[in-house]
Design an enzyme around this catalytic site. Structure first.
Site, mmCIF file in Angstrom:
data_model
loop_
_atom_site.group_PDB
_atom_site.id
_atom_site.type_symbol
_atom_site.label_atom_id
_atom_site.label_comp_id
_atom_site.label_asym_id
_atom_site.label_seq_id
_atom_site.Cartn_x
_atom_site.Cartn_y
_atom_site.Cartn_z
ATOM 1 N N ARG A 259 0.845 -1.202 0.000
ATOM 2 C CA ARG A 259 0.000 0.000 0.000
ATOM 3 C C ARG A 259 0.882 1.254 0.000
ATOM 4 O O ARG A 259 0.606 2.233 -0.658
ATOM 5 C CB ARG A 259 -0.913 0.041 1.232
ATOM 6 N N ASN B 201 -8.893 8.066 5.346
ATOM 7 C CA ASN B 201 -7.927 7.475 4.416
ATOM 8 C C ASN B 201 -6.523 7.538 4.983
ATOM 9 O O ASN B 201 -6.153 8.500 5.663
ATOM 10 C CB ASN B 201 -7.967 8.210 3.077
ATOM 11 N N ASP C 226 -3.888 7.295 2.892
ATOM 12 C CA ASP C 226 -3.005 7.829 1.843
ATOM 13 C C ASP C 226 -2.673 9.293 2.145
ATOM 14 O O ASP C 226 -3.191 9.875 3.097
ATOM 15 C CB ASP C 226 -3.646 7.655 0.450
ATOM 16 N N HIS D 169 -7.660 7.493 10.963
ATOM 17 C CA HIS D 169 -7.281 6.072 10.931
ATOM 18 C C HIS D 169 -5.786 5.865 10.689
ATOM 19 O O HIS D 169 -5.371 4.784 10.291
ATOM 20 C CB HIS D 169 -8.102 5.336 9.864
ATOM 21 N N THR E 232 -17.682 8.242 1.447
ATOM 22 C CA THR E 232 -17.628 7.213 2.490
ATOM 23 C C THR E 232 -18.958 6.481 2.556
ATOM 24 O O THR E 232 -20.023 7.081 2.392
ATOM 25 C CB THR E 232 -17.232 7.786 3.866
ATOM 26 N N LEU F 277 -20.906 8.595 -4.328
ATOM 27 C CA LEU F 277 -21.285 7.990 -5.603
ATOM 28 C C LEU F 277 -22.735 7.526 -5.572
ATOM 29 O O LEU F 277 -23.464 7.662 -6.543
ATOM 30 C CB LEU F 277 -20.361 6.800 -5.885
#
Ligand code: OAD
Length: 233
Positions: free
Chosen positions: A64, A97, A99, A114, A175, A201
């Protein structure tokens, strides 16, 4: 979205999830029949998994971490970054996230509830370090990813509560709102007087409890929402 006018908003909090990074090429958690990069979350994202099979977990997070070099922030990260650099706005991103795409998209104030892929933590002393590569073999028994696994406490809890209580506008992006406490934060914001907006979405189980909910891809909806609701070109 055209008629939504929130010109008064100055303190703006974005709560983001895996959906905001999906168009950058990072898989969401609940894609692929509940498998995350071919692993169940329980297999790689719990303290028990790390005890049972540390090598699998370290390898998973190595991959990752390396993946971050191949992805770029998309229009949604950049739109939030640009807004955060405008005078008169105080923007905080609370992200689930791990990232670093919000930072690379120009946002200075990012709270990673997180944890972060580019940080590791000593299991004995809790010292943290940054790491951009694979974890060296000799460190693997004493260091772990500085990631919040299931069953562990979120990071920045006090600061998160403070910014939410001060927010005029609370916007959730990408989310599924299935994992708590993140999924309940909009209710805290709403009770404290913020206007709450969901951009995802698809509809989620909590969409109807937001003041406004819009469906679409984050790269489109986030910049459209910022332009139209705040009256920014
Ligand atoms: P999920 O995978 O649960 O949800 C991602 C959401 O983003 C879904 O509702 C998708 O419909 C939506 N989505 C996908 N592509 C999108 C796009 N291009 N634009 C907008 N929305 C899109 O991810 P999270 O909600 O982030 O926790 O998951 C929450 C937590 O569960 C994660 O932080 C992780 C996970 O297990 C830990 O690891 C502790």
């Amino acid at each position: 979205m055209e008629n939504l006018k929130l010109n008064h908003a100055r303190k703006i909090v974005f709560l983001t999830g895996a959906g905001i990074s999906q168009e950058s090429g990072i898989k969401t958690f609940r894609d692929s029949n509940g498998l995350w990069e071919n692993h169940s979350v329980q297999e790689v994202a719990t303290p028990e998994a790390f005890e049972r099979n540390p090598e699998l977990v370290q390898r998973f997070y190595d991959l990752r971490r390396l993946q971050l070099k191949e992805v770029e922030p998309n229009g949604a990260h950049k739109a939030i970054g640009l807004l955060s650099q405008r005078p008169n706005y105080e923007v905080t991103v609370i992200t689930q996230n791990v990232d670093d795409l919000h930072e690379r998209g120009g946002c200075a104030r990012v709270l990673h509830m997180h944890g972060e892929l580019r940080k590791i933590r000593n299991v004995l002393t809790a010292e943290t370090r940054s790491l951009l590569e694979e974890m060296p073999m000799e460190m693997r028994s004493e260091w772990r990813p500085d990631i919040v696994w299931f069953g562990e406490q979120i990071k920045h809890g006090d600061e998160i509560m403070q910014v939410i209580h001060e927010a005029d506008l609370f916007v959730t992006v990408g989310t599924s709102s299935e994992v708590y406490p993140a999924a309940g934060l909009f209710q805290v914001a709403k009770s404290a007087g913020a206007t709450t907006v969901e951009l995802n979405l698809e509809k989620t189980a909590v969409s109807d409890h937001y003041c406004h909910s819009f469906q679409g891809k984050a790269s489109v909806t986030v910049s459209a929402f910022i332009q139209q609701s705040l009256g920014l070109a």
